[in-house]
Design a protein around this motif. Structure first.
Motif, PDB file in Angstrom:
ATOM      1  N   PHE A  99       0.812  -1.210   0.000  1.00  0.00           N
ATOM      2  CA  PHE A  99       0.000   0.000   0.000  1.00  0.00           C
ATOM      3  C   PHE A  99       0.851   1.269   0.000  1.00  0.00           C
ATOM      4  N   ALA A 100       2.161   1.128  -0.061  1.00  0.00           N
ATOM      5  CA  ALA A 100       3.045   2.279   0.050  1.00  0.00           C
ATOM      6  C   ALA A 100       2.850   3.252  -1.112  1.00  0.00           C
ATOM      7  N   THR A 101       2.892   4.545  -0.798  1.00  0.00           N
ATOM      8  CA  THR A 101       2.827   5.577  -1.822  1.00  0.00           C
ATOM      9  C   THR A 101       4.225   5.817  -2.391  1.00  0.00           C
ATOM     10  N   ARG A 102       4.283   6.531  -3.499  1.00  0.00           N
ATOM     11  CA  ARG A 102       5.585   6.860  -4.082  1.00  0.00           C
ATOM     12  C   ARG A 102       6.430   7.665  -3.092  1.00  0.00           C
ATOM     13  N   LYS A 103       5.765   8.579  -2.375  1.00  0.00           N
ATOM     14  CA  LYS A 103       6.496   9.381  -1.395  1.00  0.00           C
ATOM     15  C   LYS A 103       7.068   8.502  -0.296  1.00  0.00           C
ATOM     16  N   GLU A 104       6.265   7.569   0.213  1.00  0.00           N
ATOM     17  CA  GLU A 104       6.740   6.676   1.271  1.00  0.00           C
ATOM     18  C   GLU A 104       7.896   5.803   0.782  1.00  0.00           C
ATOM     19  N   ILE A 105       7.789   5.340  -0.447  1.00  0.00           N
ATOM     20  CA  ILE A 105       8.858   4.506  -1.008  1.00  0.00           C
ATOM     21  C   ILE A 105      10.146   5.308  -1.126  1.00  0.00           C
ATOM     22  N   ALA A 106      10.027   6.534  -1.627  1.00  0.00           N
ATOM     23  CA  ALA A 106      11.210   7.374  -1.792  1.00  0.00           C
ATOM     24  C   ALA A 106      11.851   7.702  -0.450  1.00  0.00           C
ATOM     25  N   GLY A 124      11.092  -2.728   0.571  1.00  0.00           N
ATOM     26  CA  GLY A 124      10.380  -3.833   1.218  1.00  0.00           C
ATOM     27  C   GLY A 124       9.502  -3.407   2.366  1.00  0.00           C
ATOM     28  N   ILE A 125       8.928  -2.199   2.284  1.00  0.00           N
ATOM     29  CA  ILE A 125       8.124  -1.668   3.385  1.00  0.00           C
ATOM     30  C   ILE A 125       7.016  -2.631   3.794  1.00  0.00           C
ATOM     31  N   TRP A 126       6.332  -3.216   2.820  1.00  0.00           N
ATOM     32  CA  TRP A 126       5.183  -4.079   3.115  1.00  0.00           C
ATOM     33  C   TRP A 126       5.522  -5.565   3.005  1.00  0.00           C
ATOM     34  N   ASN A 143      -6.807  -0.052  -2.413  1.00  0.00           N
ATOM     35  CA  ASN A 143      -6.353  -1.153  -3.260  1.00  0.00           C
ATOM     36  C   ASN A 143      -4.831  -1.223  -3.219  1.00  0.00           C
ATOM     37  N   PRO A 144      -4.275  -2.395  -2.982  1.00  0.00           N
ATOM     38  CA  PRO A 144      -2.822  -2.509  -2.981  1.00  0.00           C
ATOM     39  C   PRO A 144      -2.277  -2.821  -4.367  1.00  0.00           C
ATOM     40  N   ALA A 145      -1.018  -2.499  -4.554  1.00  0.00           N
ATOM     41  CA  ALA A 145      -0.275  -3.089  -5.660  1.00  0.00           C
ATOM     42  C   ALA A 145       0.185  -4.469  -5.202  1.00  0.00           C
ATOM     43  N   ILE A 192       3.972  -6.115  -9.945  1.00  0.00           N
ATOM     44  CA  ILE A 192       3.478  -7.044 -10.960  1.00  0.00           C
ATOM     45  C   ILE A 192       2.021  -6.756 -11.304  1.00  0.00           C
ATOM     46  N   VAL A 193       1.257  -6.305 -10.317  1.00  0.00           N
ATOM     47  CA  VAL A 193      -0.119  -5.850 -10.530  1.00  0.00           C
ATOM     48  C   VAL A 193      -0.229  -4.462  -9.911  1.00  0.00           C
ATOM     49  N   ARG A 194      -0.610  -3.488 -10.699  1.00  0.00           N
ATOM     50  CA  ARG A 194      -0.666  -2.111 -10.219  1.00  0.00           C
ATOM     51  C   ARG A 194      -1.906  -1.866  -9.366  1.00  0.00           C
ATOM     52  N   LYS A 195      -1.893  -0.785  -8.595  1.00  0.00           N
ATOM     53  CA  LYS A 195      -3.027  -0.457  -7.726  1.00  0.00           C
ATOM     54  C   LYS A 195      -4.280  -0.163  -8.530  1.00  0.00           C
TER      55      LYS A 195
END
Length: 286
Positions: A99-106, A124-126, A143-145, A192-195
């Motif tokens: 469920f991580a956002t782009r900001k959270e990932i960065a 690997g946050i989730w 919805n998760p990726a 592999i599957v987008r949100k």
């Protein structure tokens, strides 16, 4: 060997001369050996696809003198097939919700680590999140990726292949072949599957290449690194392996790559200025 090639543009902009290079090489490769040339509309980006761009793709390719088999495969009509492939990976324990956002990932990423697309490598946050944490976000309507557990995927690959390396065949401009060792780990836990849509580029392209019996994939050098991850998915899903040819990327004199968003060297604009299909061939092959 009779080949099956394809040109697979996304209808989110007008084609430019870089696309013409890919399309002509794929078309001519098939025609030289009595093979088949296919057209595929890769429109899983539902927000950016436009019907007028689909029409423009057909018109531009016809103007270039190319012809292809019908019917044309349209990816947005086959989401159930991509989900079926994702379900196989889920059953193998290789996909997990994120469920991580782009900001959270960065913010969580190591700034020194980038994936081949030049974005921060997912940390690997989730990965390993509890069912309770996932359930809470789902209950909130999110919805998760679905991401690939790369460590698990590589272990599954080792179980299938033993110590045999993951490779692909690369064909150069002169027809020479070499074996390249793939390194999918560079992508980390890739989406592999987008949100927002039940697929991703990497998943949909391997499913469709297999479905259409594509034997030769011709595309730009900028997609060379994508082959590493796609070869991994092909092996995990027991899909056939095509051979690959990654041609040069056409750039401006300052080194900037052509872009749909900037309509650089657009085929429509060049045609309106009086260029012919032969002119385009001379530009891209001379």
């Amino acid at each position: 060997m009779s080949s099956v090639t394809r040109f697979a543009p996304s209808p989110n902009g007008l084609l430019h001369v870089g696309h013409a290079l890919s399309a002509i090489i794929a078309h001519d490769t098939a025609r030289r050996n009595g093979g088949r040339f296919l057209l595929r509309i890769e429109d899983i980006d539902l927000e950016r696809r436009r019907p007028e761009f689909v029409t423009a793709i057909f018109e531009d390719l016809n103007w270039l003198g190319l012809n292809w088999e019908e019917p044309v495969l349209v990816q947005s009509e086959h989401f159930s097939d991509y989900l079926a492939a994702a379900d196989r990976l889920i059953a193998m324990g290789l996909l997990y919700p994120c469920f991580a956002t782009r900001k959270e990932i960065a913010e969580a990423a190591d700034p020194a680590k980038m994936d081949p697309d030049g974005v921060p490598l997912y940390s690997g946050i989730w990965r390993g999140a509890s069912a309770e944490a996932v359930g809470q976000r789902m209950a909130a309507g999110e919805n998760p990726a679905l991401r690939l557990n790369m460590d698990g995927a590589l272990q599954a690959l080792k179980t299938k292949r033993g110590s045999k390396p993951l490779t692909f065949i690369e064909v150069d401009d002169d027809g020479g072949q070499k074996t390249v060792t793939a390194d999918p780990q560079l992508w980390g836990d890739a989406v592999i599957v987008r949100k927002e849509v039940p697929a991703s580029y990497h998943l949909s392209v391997v499913v469709d290449d297999a479905r259409q019996g594509v034997t030769h994939v011709t595309r730009g050098q900028d997609l060379l690194a994508a082959t590493d991850l796609q070869r991994l998915l092909q092996e995990l899903l027991d899909l056939p392996e095509p051979v690959y040819s990654h041609h040069r990327v056409i750039r401006w004199s300052n080194g900037r790559k052509l872009s749909k968003s900037n309509q650089d060297m657009g085929l429509r604009a060049l045609r309106d200025e009086g260029a012919t299909a032969d002119d385009i061939r001379r530009v891209i092959f001379d």
